[in-house]
Design an enzyme around this catalytic site. Structure first.
Site, mmCIF file in Angstrom:
data_model
loop_
_atom_site.group_PDB
_atom_site.id
_atom_site.type_symbol
_atom_site.label_atom_id
_atom_site.label_comp_id
_atom_site.label_asym_id
_atom_site.label_seq_id
_atom_site.Cartn_x
_atom_site.Cartn_y
_atom_site.Cartn_z
ATOM 1 N N LYS A 134 0.721 1.870 -9.487
ATOM 2 C CA LYS A 134 -0.122 3.038 -9.770
ATOM 3 C C LYS A 134 -0.459 3.121 -11.243
ATOM 4 O O LYS A 134 -1.445 3.727 -11.618
ATOM 5 C CB LYS A 134 0.650 4.318 -9.429
ATOM 6 N N LYS A 146 9.245 0.046 -18.030
ATOM 7 C CA LYS A 146 8.516 1.306 -18.228
ATOM 8 C C LYS A 146 8.613 1.810 -19.663
ATOM 9 O O LYS A 146 7.675 2.430 -20.158
ATOM 10 C CB LYS A 146 9.038 2.384 -17.268
ATOM 11 N N LYS A 153 3.251 -6.864 -10.058
ATOM 12 C CA LYS A 153 3.173 -6.104 -8.807
ATOM 13 C C LYS A 153 2.024 -5.088 -8.853
ATOM 14 O O LYS A 153 1.656 -4.608 -9.931
ATOM 15 C CB LYS A 153 4.515 -5.430 -8.489
HETATM 16 P P1 AMP Z 1 6.627 4.437 -6.186
HETATM 17 O O1 AMP Z 1 5.150 4.415 -6.107
HETATM 18 O O2 AMP Z 1 7.128 3.680 -7.386
HETATM 19 O O3 AMP Z 1 7.236 5.772 -6.031
HETATM 20 O O4 AMP Z 1 7.134 3.582 -4.945
HETATM 21 C C1 AMP Z 1 7.252 4.092 -3.633
HETATM 22 C C2 AMP Z 1 7.692 3.010 -2.673
HETATM 23 O O5 AMP Z 1 6.706 1.969 -2.601
HETATM 24 C C3 AMP Z 1 9.000 2.313 -3.057
HETATM 25 O O6 AMP Z 1 9.755 2.038 -1.904
HETATM 26 C C4 AMP Z 1 8.545 1.032 -3.694
HETATM 27 O O7 AMP Z 1 9.498 -0.004 -3.596
HETATM 28 C C5 AMP Z 1 7.305 0.707 -2.877
HETATM 29 N N1 AMP Z 1 6.351 -0.088 -3.670
HETATM 30 C C6 AMP Z 1 5.749 0.272 -4.826
HETATM 31 N N2 AMP Z 1 4.937 -0.707 -5.284
HETATM 32 C C7 AMP Z 1 5.027 -1.726 -4.386
HETATM 33 C C8 AMP Z 1 4.417 -3.030 -4.286
HETATM 34 N N3 AMP Z 1 3.552 -3.475 -5.200
HETATM 35 N N4 AMP Z 1 4.749 -3.796 -3.208
HETATM 36 C C9 AMP Z 1 5.614 -3.350 -2.268
HETATM 37 N N5 AMP Z 1 6.222 -2.142 -2.312
HETATM 38 C C10 AMP Z 1 5.937 -1.332 -3.347
#
Ligand code: AMP
Ligand code: TRP
Length: 333
Positions: free
Chosen positions: A198, A112, A195
Site C-alpha cells: 500500500k 519501514k 512486494k
Molecule cells: P497489511 O496491509 O500490511 O495490513 O497486510 C494485511 C495482510 O495482507 C497480512 O496478512 C499480510 O501478510 C498480507 N499481505 C500484505 N501484502 C502482501 C503481499 N504483497 N502478498 C501477499 N500477502 C500480503
C-alpha cells in the site's frame, strides 16, 4: 481450542496482495473454524502518522471489504482494535516481556523506519508486541497471514513462551502461522523483487481492490516484464521475477497450478498473456467490488457490524486479561 485471529491495517487501499495472501484465505477458513476474529488494526496504523479523517474512512472501508470478500459477519467477529482496551493493555505487558534484542531483529521495522531510524516512532518499534497482544488477548492459536508476517508470528510465539516460563504457567498458546495458497507473496508490478504494498508511491505497482476494469487492464499492460516469451515451465523463472509473479498471479486467481498456466501461455508473447490476466482479475474482483459499493452506500450497516464485533471481542478478551492480571500479580480491589 482452536481459534483464528488475523488483522489488516486501515491504511490506504486494499490490494491484490492483501486479498490473495490473506483475506481470501480467511474466507476459506471460516468454514472449518468457529468464531474467527478479524480485526481492523487501527492502533497499528498510527505507528506511522495517519490523517484522522482518512483513518476513519479507511477503517470502514477495510471492514466493508472483508464482508464484500465473503467473511460472514454473523459467524465471525469483525471489529476495530482501538475499541477493545485489552489490545493496548496486553501490549504494555508484552513490552515488558519481549527483549530489545528480539525487536532489533525485525526486518519490517528496518524497512519501514528506513535510514532515519532515530526519527521512527516508538510505536513502530514495539509494533510486533502489539501484534502478539492482538492474538493472545483471545488466546488465538492460528493466524492466517501473508509471508511477510512470518517473523512477527515467530516473535509472538517467543513472547507467549517467555511469559509462560517467567510466571510458571501454561497460559498462552503457541501461535501457529497459516501461510498457504499461491498468493502468499504477491510482488510489485513495477519490480518483481519488491512486494506489492500500500505504501509504494506508484499506483501502477499494485492492483487495488477498488480499481476499475480499465485501470486493471492498463496496469497489467504496463507491468514490467522481460524481452523473452512467456516461460513454458516454472524452471524458466530463474532470474525472471516479474514473469514468475505474473504467472503466479494468474494461477492464484484461477486456483490452478502454475505449471498449468505456464503450459497454456508458455512461448507466447506477454501482451496476450497480460490481456488474459487482466480479464481474469476483472472477472474475479467484479462480484467483490459490486458488494463493496453496495456496503459503502450503507455505512450504518458496516458500523453496526463493527459495533457488534467490538462487544463480542470485549466479551472474549476481558476475562483473559483478568486472568493475566492475576498471573502478573496486579492487586485487584
Ligand atoms: P497489511 O496491509 O500490511 O495490513 O497486510 C494485511 C495482510 O495482507 C497480512 O496478512 C499480510 O501478510 C498480507 N499481505 C500484505 N501484502 C502482501 C503481499 N504483497 N502478498 C501477499 N500477502 C500480503
Ligand atoms: N501486522 C499485520 C500486517 O501488517 C497486521 C496485524 C496486526 C495482524 N495484528 C495482527 C495480523 C494479528 C495477524 C494477527 O499485515
Amino acid at each position: 481450542m482452536k481459534r483464528i485471529f488475523s488483522g489488516v491495517q486501515p491504511t490506504g487501499n486494499l490490494h491484490l496482495g492483501n486479498y490473495l495472501g490473506a483475506i481470501r484465505n480467511w474466507v476459506r477458513l471460516q468454514k472449518d473454524f468457529g468464531d474467527c476474529l478479524f480485526c481492523v488494526v487501527d492502533l497499528h496504523a498510527i505507528t506511522m502518522w495517519q490523517d484522522p479523517k482518512q483513518l476513519r474512512r479507511g477503517t470502514r472501508e477495510v471492514a466493508a471489504a472483508m464482508i464484500a470478500a465473503g467473511i460472514d459477519p454473523k459467524r465471525n467477529v469483525i471489529f476495530n482494535q482501538s475499541q477493545v482496551p485489552a489490545h493496548a493493555e496486553l501490549a504494555w505487558i508484552f513490552n515488558c516481556v519481549a527483549r530489545l534484542g528480539w525487536l532489533n531483529r525485525m526486518t519490517q521495522f528496518k524497512d519501514k523506519a528506513g535510514k532515519d531510524r532515530e526519527n521512527a516512532s516508538v510505536g513502530l518499534y514495539a509494533y510486533p508486541n502489539l501484534m502478539a497482544a492482538d492474538i493472545l488477548a483471545y488466546k488465538g492459536t492460528h493466524v492466517p497471514v501473508g509471508e511477510d508476517q512470518k517473523q512477527h508470528l515467530e516473535l509472538a510465539r517467543d513472547i507467549a513462551q517467555k511469559f509462560n516460563n517467567d510466571f510458571g504457567v501454561n497460559f498462552f498458546p503457541l501461535v501457529e502461522p497459516l501461510i498457504f495458497g499461491s498468493g502468499t507473496r504477491v510482488m510489485s508490478l513495477r519490480d518483481g523483487t519488491k512486494k506489492m504494498s500500500k505504501s509504494e508511491a506508484s499506483d501502477y505497482s499494485r492492483i487495488n481492490m477498488t480499481d476499475t476494469a480499465d485501470d486493471i487492464a492498463k496496469k497489467f499492460r504496463k507491468a514490467k516484464t522481460d524481452p523473452h516469451p512467456v516461460p513454458a515451465s516454472p524452471k524458466e523463472f530463474e532470474g525472471r521475477p516479474e514473469a514468475e509473479n505474473l504467472l503466479g498471479l494468474y494461477a492464484s486467481l484461477a486456483d490452478a497450478a502454475v505449471e498449468e498456466v505456464c503450459r497454456r501461455f508458455g512461448g507466447g508473447p506477454f501482451s496476450k498473456f497480460k490481456d488474459a490476466l487482466a480479464e481474469l482479475a476483472v472477472a474475479k474482483l467484479a462480484p467483490i467490488q459490486d458488494e463493496l459499493r453496495r456496503l459503502q452506500a450503507a455505512p450504518d450497516f458496516v458500523d453496526g457490524v463493527l459495533r457488534e464485533g467490538v462487544e463480542k471481542a470485549r466479551g472474549i478478551s476481558g476475562p483473559v486479561l483478568r486472568e493475566v492480571h492475576e498471573i502478573v500479580g496486579f492487586l485487584r480491589l
